[in-house]
Design a protein around this motif. Structure first.
Motif, PDB file in Angstrom:
ATOM      1  N   TYR A 153      57.315  29.046  28.692  1.00 19.02           N
ATOM      2  CA  TYR A 153      57.659  29.592  30.007  1.00 19.02           C
ATOM      3  C   TYR A 153      58.566  30.815  29.894  1.00 19.02           C
ATOM      4  CZ  TYR A 153      55.449  25.289  31.132  1.00 19.02           C
ATOM      5  OH  TYR A 153      54.506  24.300  31.196  1.00 19.02           O
ATOM      6  N   ALA A 154      59.441  30.808  28.900  1.00 19.31           N
ATOM      7  CA  ALA A 154      60.323  31.964  28.698  1.00 19.31           C
ATOM      8  C   ALA A 154      59.518  33.201  28.312  1.00 19.31           C
ATOM      9  CB  ALA A 154      61.358  31.645  27.623  1.00 19.31           C
ATOM     10  N   ASP A 155      58.454  33.008  27.533  1.00 20.05           N
ATOM     11  CA  ASP A 155      57.620  34.136  27.110  1.00 20.05           C
ATOM     12  C   ASP A 155      56.819  34.721  28.270  1.00 20.05           C
ATOM     13  OD1 ASP A 155      58.560  33.754  24.576  1.00 20.05           O
ATOM     14  OD2 ASP A 155      56.757  32.768  23.810  1.00 20.05           O
ATOM     15  N   TYR A 156      56.525  33.892  29.248  1.00 16.97           N
ATOM     16  CA  TYR A 156      55.689  34.343  30.378  1.00 16.97           C
ATOM     17  C   TYR A 156      56.482  35.053  31.465  1.00 16.97           C
ATOM     18  CZ  TYR A 156      53.380  33.950  34.921  1.00 16.97           C
ATOM     19  OH  TYR A 156      52.885  34.228  36.170  1.00 16.97           O
ATOM     20  N   VAL A 157      57.760  34.748  31.593  1.00 18.04           N
ATOM     21  CA  VAL A 157      58.502  35.106  32.801  1.00 18.04           C
ATOM     22  C   VAL A 157      58.498  36.613  33.090  1.00 18.04           C
ATOM     23  CG1 VAL A 157      60.774  35.298  31.686  1.00 18.04           C
ATOM     24  CG2 VAL A 157      60.612  34.642  34.095  1.00 18.04           C
ATOM     25  N   ILE A 158      58.623  37.459  32.088  1.00 17.08           N
ATOM     26  CA  ILE A 158      58.641  38.908  32.326  1.00 17.08           C
ATOM     27  C   ILE A 158      57.330  39.369  32.942  1.00 17.08           C
ATOM     28  CG2 ILE A 158      58.826  41.185  31.267  1.00 17.08           C
ATOM     29  CD1 ILE A 158      61.442  39.645  31.392  1.00 17.08           C
ATOM     30  N   PHE A 159      56.215  38.904  32.365  1.00 15.72           N
ATOM     31  CA  PHE A 159      54.903  39.270  32.913  1.00 15.72           C
ATOM     32  C   PHE A 159      54.751  38.722  34.339  1.00 15.72           C
ATOM     33  CE2 PHE A 159      54.349  38.783  28.294  1.00 15.72           C
ATOM     34  CZ  PHE A 159      53.934  40.063  27.972  1.00 15.72           C
ATOM     35  N   GLY A 160      55.189  37.503  34.521  1.00 17.25           N
ATOM     36  CA  GLY A 160      55.075  36.884  35.837  1.00 17.25           C
ATOM     37  C   GLY A 160      55.834  37.646  36.904  1.00 17.25           C
ATOM     38  N   ILE A 161      57.055  38.062  36.585  1.00 15.25           N
ATOM     39  CA  ILE A 161      57.875  38.796  37.549  1.00 15.25           C
ATOM     40  C   ILE A 161      57.232  40.136  37.903  1.00 15.25           C
ATOM     41  CG2 ILE A 161      60.060  40.027  37.848  1.00 15.25           C
ATOM     42  CD1 ILE A 161      61.386  37.747  36.264  1.00 15.25           C
ATOM     43  N   ILE A 162      56.796  40.866  36.878  1.00 16.42           N
ATOM     44  CA  ILE A 162      56.206  42.193  37.112  1.00 16.42           C
ATOM     45  C   ILE A 162      54.966  42.091  37.992  1.00 16.42           C
ATOM     46  CG2 ILE A 162      55.021  44.140  36.020  1.00 16.42           C
ATOM     47  CD1 ILE A 162      56.909  43.728  33.608  1.00 16.42           C
ATOM     48  N   PHE A 163      54.051  41.209  37.625  1.00 17.49           N
ATOM     49  CA  PHE A 163      52.802  41.088  38.386  1.00 17.49           C
ATOM     50  C   PHE A 163      53.030  40.492  39.771  1.00 17.49           C
ATOM     51  CE2 PHE A 163      50.954  41.326  34.064  1.00 17.49           C
ATOM     52  CZ  PHE A 163      50.089  42.396  34.287  1.00 17.49           C
ATOM     53  N   SER A 164      54.019  39.611  39.903  1.00 18.74           N
ATOM     54  CA  SER A 164      54.327  39.034  41.216  1.00 18.74           C
ATOM     55  C   SER A 164      54.857  40.096  42.173  1.00 18.74           C
ATOM     56  CB  SER A 164      55.339  37.899  41.073  1.00 18.74           C
ATOM     57  OG  SER A 164      54.778  36.817  40.369  1.00 18.74           O
ATOM     58  N   LEU A 165      55.714  40.978  41.679  1.00 18.39           N
ATOM     59  CA  LEU A 165      56.240  42.052  42.518  1.00 18.39           C
ATOM     60  C   LEU A 165      55.117  43.005  42.945  1.00 18.39           C
ATOM     61  CD1 LEU A 165      59.583  42.897  40.663  1.00 18.39           C
ATOM     62  CD2 LEU A 165      59.326  41.789  42.894  1.00 18.39           C
ATOM     63  N   ILE A 166      54.226  43.322  41.999  1.00 14.80           N
ATOM     64  CA  ILE A 166      53.093  44.189  42.332  1.00 14.80           C
ATOM     65  C   ILE A 166      52.193  43.516  43.365  1.00 14.80           C
ATOM     66  CG2 ILE A 166      50.994  45.257  41.416  1.00 14.80           C
ATOM     67  CD1 ILE A 166      52.497  45.627  38.757  1.00 14.80           C
ATOM     68  N   GLY A 167      51.916  42.224  43.145  1.00 13.79           N
ATOM     69  CA  GLY A 167      51.066  41.487  44.078  1.00 13.79           C
ATOM     70  C   GLY A 167      51.675  41.381  45.464  1.00 13.79           C
ATOM     71  N   ALA A 168      52.999  41.153  45.503  1.00 10.48           N
ATOM     72  CA  ALA A 168      53.683  41.046  46.788  1.00 10.48           C
ATOM     73  C   ALA A 168      53.613  42.354  47.575  1.00 10.48           C
ATOM     74  CB  ALA A 168      55.137  40.644  46.565  1.00 10.48           C
ATOM     75  N   ARG A 169      53.713  43.465  46.837  1.00  9.16           N
ATOM     76  CA  ARG A 169      53.641  44.782  47.496  1.00  9.16           C
ATOM     77  C   ARG A 169      52.223  45.085  47.986  1.00  9.16           C
ATOM     78  NH1 ARG A 169      56.601  48.048  50.592  1.00  9.16           N
ATOM     79  NH2 ARG A 169      56.189  50.271  50.230  1.00  9.16           N
ATOM     80  N   ILE A 170      51.224  44.799  47.146  1.00 14.21           N
ATOM     81  CA  ILE A 170      49.827  45.059  47.530  1.00 14.21           C
ATOM     82  C   ILE A 170      49.454  44.250  48.771  1.00 14.21           C
ATOM     83  CG2 ILE A 170      47.435  44.716  46.806  1.00 14.21           C
ATOM     84  CD1 ILE A 170      48.305  45.377  43.944  1.00 14.21           C
ATOM     85  N   TYR A 171      49.849  42.990  48.795  1.00 16.20           N
ATOM     86  CA  TYR A 171      49.543  42.116  49.931  1.00 16.20           C
ATOM     87  C   TYR A 171      50.153  42.678  51.207  1.00 16.20           C
ATOM     88  CZ  TYR A 171      49.170  37.609  52.452  1.00 16.20           C
ATOM     89  OH  TYR A 171      48.876  36.608  53.351  1.00 16.20           O
ATOM     90  N   TYR A 172      51.421  43.098  51.123  1.00 13.10           N
ATOM     91  CA  TYR A 172      52.106  43.623  52.302  1.00 13.10           C
ATOM     92  C   TYR A 172      51.437  44.904  52.794  1.00 13.10           C
ATOM     93  CZ  TYR A 172      55.782  45.260  55.418  1.00 13.10           C
ATOM     94  OH  TYR A 172      56.473  45.700  56.524  1.00 13.10           O
ATOM     95  N   VAL A 173      51.164  45.825  51.875  1.00 13.31           N
ATOM     96  CA  VAL A 173      50.567  47.111  52.247  1.00 13.31           C
ATOM     97  C   VAL A 173      49.173  46.900  52.853  1.00 13.31           C
ATOM     98  CG1 VAL A 173      49.644  49.292  51.334  1.00 13.31           C
ATOM     99  CG2 VAL A 173      51.887  48.455  50.578  1.00 13.31           C
ATOM    100  N   ALA A 174      48.414  45.963  52.285  1.00 14.53           N
ATOM    101  CA  ALA A 174      47.050  45.714  52.763  1.00 14.53           C
ATOM    102  C   ALA A 174      47.027  45.272  54.224  1.00 14.53           C
ATOM    103  CB  ALA A 174      46.379  44.661  51.882  1.00 14.53           C
ATOM    104  N   PHE A 175      48.027  44.477  54.631  1.00 12.75           N
ATOM    105  CA  PHE A 175      48.034  43.971  55.998  1.00 12.75           C
ATOM    106  C   PHE A 175      48.995  44.742  56.911  1.00 12.75           C
ATOM    107  CE2 PHE A 175      46.353  40.384  53.579  1.00 12.75           C
ATOM    108  CZ  PHE A 175      45.226  40.076  54.340  1.00 12.75           C
TER     109      PHE A 175
END
Length: 357
Positions: A57-79
């Protein structure tokens, strides 16, 4: 009457001034960072409890945070496309907000799935563990909405009603119902609203506790993840309906997050019922995720019980050996005593024979 910028008048809490920044750093960002760190620690804690390697889980967290922030922004902009269609550069400017949690959750699921495929990890077990961290992060992160004085509901005068200075609130979030109940105090205007950030934070905390408890009761990998989807989704169906800053499907007036939440709840319940009927129970931790090379999927608690059982067996064996040793000593003592008696009699006979001579 008290003129605090933020207040919960029905429970007597008044905050004269609520800063949005500490120096040049947005308080919202600090709270989100704390939520991320707490989420990682929670995931690692759950990994340890279930006999997994924390590094998964420690190895994943950086990737998870980066992609989650990108996903959160795309979702907001789309709607909320009307805000950005005339100036596309605004898409990259997140200083004024504009992150949708569901976009982050969707991106987290996708990135976690890809990560598990590459590393040969069990995705559903990973989801069971990581989502405990995610919902704790959400629980803490919602307080960023509080410091920004946003993401609130319509007018209410219930027990937890929150009063805000309109000067600190985005005017587009103020409804007619709020305006009808505006309080004017010393030249300032105040609205009174549902503190939906608080509702969701408390709801998420309750779901987290259920997930932690259910971890030891699950019958298949993925069951805790389903609890998250159903529990969190049910809360959002209710809470999203109260908010005045909803992302809507076009001009339909339908809140997209409310619809998505309802779909997740229904789908989650159906999958849960089917999977639980087929489950055999007591799912093991795959070797690739187990915290040591000799792990068999047992939890630390189970391993402690096994070690305790071994100690008890060793003690019983030692006791049995002790009893056997004592018995042998008694036999040897009896033999020695018999030999001594024979030797004594033989000596007596020899003495008697000598006297006769």
């Amino acid at each position: 009457m008290n003129t605090a910028d933020v207040a919960f008048p029905n429970i007597g809490i008044y905050i004269d001034y609520l800063p949005k920044k500490i120096g040049v750093v947005a308080l919202y960002g600090i709270i989100i960072a704390i939520g991320m760190l707490a989420g990682l620690l929670m995931a690692c804690r759950q990994a340890k409890v279930t006999g997994q390697k924390k590094d998964v889980y420690a190895d994943y967290v950086i990737f998870g945070i980066i992609f989650s922030l990108i996903g959160a922004r795309i979702y907001y902009v789309a709607f909320a496309w009307d805000k950005y269609k005339d100036n596309l550069w605004k898409i990259f400017d997140i200083r004024g907000g504009g992150l949708a949690i569901y976009g982050g959750v969707i991106a987290a699921f996708l990135s976690a799935y890809i990560y598990c495929r590459i590393r040969k990890f069990h995705f559903l077990l990973f989801a069971d563990t990581a989502l405990c961290g995610l919902i704790l992060g959400q629980c803490i992160g919602r307080w960023g909405n509080f410091t920004n004085q946003e993401a609130f509901g319509d007018y209410t005068n219930n027990f937890l009603a929150m009063r805000l200075n309109t000067a600190n609130v985005n005017p587009s979030y103020i409804t007619d119902a709020m305006r009808e109940h505006i309080d004017k105090i010393d030249g300032k205007e105040f609205i009174q609203v549902h503190p939906t950030f608080l509702y969701e934070s408390l709801w998420n905390l309750m779901i987290l506790l259920l997930m932690i408890f259910f971890t030891k009761k699950k019958k298949f990998h993925g069951e805790v993840a389903l609890l998250y989807l159903v529990g969190y989704g049910a809360g959002r169906v209710w809470i999203e309906g109260l908010r005045t800053d909803q992302l809507q499907i076009g001009s339909s007036g339908i809140a997209v997050s409310q619809v998505l939440s309802a779909v997740l709840v229904v789908a989650g319940i159906v999958v849960w019922i089917i999977a639980r009927r087929k489950a055999e129970g007591n799912p093991i931790v795959p070797e690739a995720m187990a915290y040591d090379s000799n792990a068999t999927g047992k939890s630390p608690k189970e391993k402690k019980e096994k070690q305790k059982k071994k100690r008890e067996e060793a003690k019983e064996k030692q006791t049995e050996e002790g009893e056997m040793t004592a018995f042998l000593n008694q036999v040897i003592a009896a033999i020695n005593e018999e030999d001594a008696e024979e030797a004594k009699q033989q000596k007596a006979q020899e003495t008697e024979a000598k006297n006769k001579l």
